[in-house]
Write an enzyme that holds these catalytic residues in place. Structure first.
Site, PDB file in Angstrom:
ATOM      1  N   HIS B 133       0.871  -1.179   0.000  1.00  0.00           N
ATOM      2  CA  HIS B 133       0.000   0.000   0.000  1.00  0.00           C
ATOM      3  C   HIS B 133       0.910   1.232   0.000  1.00  0.00           C
ATOM      4  O   HIS B 133       2.033   1.168   0.505  1.00  0.00           O
ATOM      5  CB  HIS B 133      -0.849  -0.055   1.274  1.00  0.00           C
ATOM      6  CG  HIS B 133      -1.910   0.982   1.391  1.00  0.00           C
ATOM      7  ND1 HIS B 133      -1.651   2.272   1.777  1.00  0.00           N
ATOM      8  CD2 HIS B 133      -3.251   0.909   1.197  1.00  0.00           C
ATOM      9  CE1 HIS B 133      -2.796   2.942   1.821  1.00  0.00           C
ATOM     10  NE2 HIS B 133      -3.780   2.148   1.475  1.00  0.00           N
ATOM     11  N   ASP B 209       3.128  -4.876   7.885  1.00  0.00           N
ATOM     12  CA  ASP B 209       1.923  -4.064   7.724  1.00  0.00           C
ATOM     13  C   ASP B 209       0.738  -5.034   7.737  1.00  0.00           C
ATOM     14  O   ASP B 209       0.461  -5.700   6.741  1.00  0.00           O
ATOM     15  CB  ASP B 209       1.981  -3.287   6.400  1.00  0.00           C
ATOM     16  CG  ASP B 209       0.641  -2.620   6.072  1.00  0.00           C
ATOM     17  OD1 ASP B 209      -0.287  -2.700   6.909  1.00  0.00           O
ATOM     18  OD2 ASP B 209       0.532  -2.030   4.978  1.00  0.00           O
ATOM     19  N   GLN B 212      -4.660  -5.325   6.752  1.00  0.00           N
ATOM     20  CA  GLN B 212      -5.691  -6.174   6.149  1.00  0.00           C
ATOM     21  C   GLN B 212      -5.767  -7.529   6.831  1.00  0.00           C
ATOM     22  O   GLN B 212      -6.752  -8.243   6.679  1.00  0.00           O
ATOM     23  CB  GLN B 212      -5.385  -6.375   4.648  1.00  0.00           C
ATOM     24  CG  GLN B 212      -5.422  -5.110   3.823  1.00  0.00           C
ATOM     25  CD  GLN B 212      -6.830  -4.554   3.649  1.00  0.00           C
ATOM     26  OE1 GLN B 212      -7.819  -5.265   3.800  1.00  0.00           O
ATOM     27  NE2 GLN B 212      -6.925  -3.268   3.362  1.00  0.00           N
ATOM     28  N   LYS B 235     -10.631  -0.844  10.354  1.00  0.00           N
ATOM     29  CA  LYS B 235     -10.894  -1.979   9.473  1.00  0.00           C
ATOM     30  C   LYS B 235     -11.376  -3.198  10.259  1.00  0.00           C
ATOM     31  O   LYS B 235     -11.715  -4.227   9.668  1.00  0.00           O
ATOM     32  CB  LYS B 235      -9.629  -2.349   8.690  1.00  0.00           C
ATOM     33  CG  LYS B 235      -9.204  -1.319   7.650  1.00  0.00           C
ATOM     34  CD  LYS B 235      -8.109  -1.883   6.782  1.00  0.00           C
ATOM     35  CE  LYS B 235      -7.247  -0.827   6.125  1.00  0.00           C
ATOM     36  NZ  LYS B 235      -7.955   0.012   5.152  1.00  0.00           N
ATOM     37  N   CYS B 377      -4.760   2.771  -3.598  1.00  0.00           N
ATOM     38  CA  CYS B 377      -3.525   3.241  -2.953  1.00  0.00           C
ATOM     39  C   CYS B 377      -2.393   2.243  -3.129  1.00  0.00           C
ATOM     40  O   CYS B 377      -1.605   2.001  -2.212  1.00  0.00           O
ATOM     41  CB  CYS B 377      -3.748   3.537  -1.469  1.00  0.00           C
ATOM     42  SG  CYS B 377      -4.975   4.792  -1.173  1.00  0.00           S
TER      43      CYS B 377
END
Lengths: 162, 420
Positions: B133, B209, B212, B235, B377
């Site tokens: 991202h 990261d 998600q 999220k 993104c």
């Protein structure tokens, strides 16, 4: 509520399926400008060839390349038709009119005078049929898409600045 | 606790009841329900989170870490309870290793700035992947511009997985390996544990990261062997305005502070300052207090259902969606990313006929179907896919096969308009 038929008018779909003035122009004499819609990734390149030989300058040719949605592509196609053959001040007036049409403000502070050309009526009416650009009026009912419609026009202004 | 009970009886979750926890999904527009397929972007909030936040704002709100009166103490306890809930949720060894930030983007910027400025100089290497991202690209680009570090990129295979053939060579001499645990475009689930091991073998810090990943899978930062993990609240059924960074205490202790101000200091004099211990060291100013309370409630909500259950539900939905869309539209639909659901989460980026994703999304919107259209993104990845945009449907615990059917039906409408 605005329906999809307000957005996807037949004339818009026609310009999307058969875009006018697609391609590139040699630079120089033409200048090029790139526009991006950071929201959706649409990219457009506008080539404009201005004949400066007599006074205020006349747009000899415009070509558009790049990728985008039906609204950005059809708007670019219509833009190219609307400005070819016009003087630079006339082009600026058309851009102003168009951006006024794309404005969400109902109390439009549009100060365009009556002497300025109406969209699509510059030159001879047959070549630039009235109403082509006005088909994009429905876009205002879909505020998210306004940036799609104005991308080519803002890029044109950037090219003219050069 | 209930998480354990549910894992023993994996079919117990009543997903219709889960769905009814989300007021947004009760909305009707033109009498028709809303079909929310944009959870990879941001998730909807259950009533439990909304209630926890509004109750706290109404009767529990007070400053934290500053005042001596009882209500301030209660607010501080509530804020710290949220930190403990998050630590438990990702199996962090200590709640003090959980740092509240503004969002996951800020978490990554915190590391790139604080750790980067301390540890990186001219020619030092940071390794990223082709499916990051922008949040895990731009902070490193900024550091590259500032101090001339070198960025290397792990490439992808044709089906959208990391191509690890040259991983050791790419990591050779690297000081940092920062990578996603789940692609927000392709849904790909890279082998995080393996990547952390490889980073450490090369002497690099492993930074994950997990934005998600954490909302959709049981997460164990210790089992990963990671050094730092960034993720977000919004999220995973929590509010926006708060993000998370977990890091090994040794590392967090050794890094300089990021933002200066109140709460992050031990002492301030005319000639300088000393920092508070972690986590306060990285939480300057009044933090997102209400948001932390909401996040704590979101964690408890997800724990009660069980993250293995959530993952199982989403795998079934993804399988159903792949079968339904490909079965119905065949070659007219291109769905990017791995087909093996063991290495894929509930994210479907697709191209439909030759219709631009923006137009696809517009037609779906007419049926109240919310999907993302754009570059997500992740422009470097989009260039690799040869598209400047895709439409993306993404699933969460409140979605059902009915949502997938509605999506499949609505796509026909796009064909009607564009007649391609």
């Amino acid at each position: 509520m605005a329906g999809l038929e307000d957005l996807y008018r037949e004339i818009i779909l026609d310009h999307y399926r058969s875009p006018r003035n697609r391609g590139e122009l040699p630079t120089p004499p033409a200048v090029r400008a790139e526009g991006h819609n950071p929201l959706c990734g649409d990219e457009i390149t506008v080539f404009i060839d201005v004949d400066d030989s007599e006074g205020e300058g006349v747009v000899r040719d415009v070509k558009v390349s790049g990728q985008g949605c039906s609204i950005s592509q059809s708007s670019a196609s219509m833009m190219s038709q609307a400005v070819i053959g016009k003087s630079v001040p006339e082009v600026l007036a058309v851009v102003k009119r168009f951006k006024g049409m794309m404005s969400l403000d109902t109390g439009n502070d549009d100060d365009t005078g009556a002497d300025e050309p109406t969209i699509g009526t510059g030159g001879d009416g047959a070549e630039h049929p009235l109403g082509d650009l006005e088909a994009l009026q429905g876009v205002v009912k879909f505020p998210v898409r306004i940036k799609c419609a104005t991308l080519a026009w803002n890029t044109l202004l950037e090219a003219l600045d050069q | 606790m209930s998480t354990t009970d549910r894992s023993l009886a994996p079919d117990r979750t009543d997903w219709t009841t889960v769905r009814s926890d989300f007021p947004f999904l009760e909305r009707r527009i033109d009498g028709q329900p809303v079909i929310y397929l944009d959870s990879a972007n941001t998730s909807q909030k259950p009533r439990q989170v909304i209630d926890a936040m509004s109750t706290f704002m109404a009767t529990g709100y007070a400053p934290i870490n500053r005042s001596a009166y009882r209500m301030a103490g209660e607010a501080t306890d509530a804020y710290e309870n949220a930190r403990r809930a998050v630590a438990r949720f990702v199996n962090a060894p200590s709640a003090d290793e959980i740092i509240f930030t503004k969002n996951a983007t800020e978490s990554i910027n915190l590391v790139a700035t604080a750790w980067g400025r301390q540890n990186l100089g001219e020619g030092d290497v940071v390794v990223l992947t082709h499916m990051e991202h922008h949040a895990n690209i731009v902070p490193w680009h900024m550091l590259a511009a500032e101090r001339g570090i070198e960025l290397r990129w792990v490439p992808l295979t044709a089906d959208g997985q990391l191509d690890l053939t040259d991983l050791d060579r790419l990591l050779d001499g690297a000081k940092m390996f920062s990578f996603t645990a789940m692609s927000n475009v392709l849904g790909t689930l890279p082998p995080v544990e393996h990547l952390c091991t490889a980073a450490h073998a090369a002497g690099a810090v492993a930074f994950v990261d997990a934005c998600q990943f954490v909302p959709h899978n049981a997460t164990d930062v210790q089992a990963w062997g990671a050094d730092l993990v960034a993720f977000s609240s919004h999220k995973m059924c929590g509010p926006s305005g708060i993000g998370l960074l977990w890091g090994r205490m040794e590392l967090l202790d050794s890094m300089p502070p990021f933002i200066g101000g109140g709460n992050m200091i031990d002492d301030v004099r005319l000639d300088g300052f000393t920092t508070a211990p972690v986590p306060a060291k990285y939480e300057a100013g009044t933090p997102p207090i209400v948001e932390a309370i909401g996040l704590g409630a979101a964690v408890e909500y997800l724990e009660a259902i069980g993250m293995d259950e959530v993952r199982r539900h989403e795998m079934e939905l993804t399988r159903y969606a792949l079968d339904t869309l490909v079965g119905r539209y065949g070659h007219d639909i291109t769905i990017h990313g791995p087909t093996n659901l063991e290495v894929r989460g509930g994210v479907l980026s697709f191209a439909f006929r030759d219709i631009h994703p923006h137009d696809v999304s517009q037609v779906l919107d007419e049926r109240n179907i919310c999907v993302r259209a754009g570059h997500h993104c992740a422009k470097p990845l989009m260039r690799l896919l040869g598209a400047n945009a895709t439409a993306r449907a993404s699933f969460y615990l409140y979605n059902t096969t009915d949502d997938v059917d509605a999506l499949a039906d609505a796509l026909d409408g796009a064909t009607d308009i564009f007649g391609l």
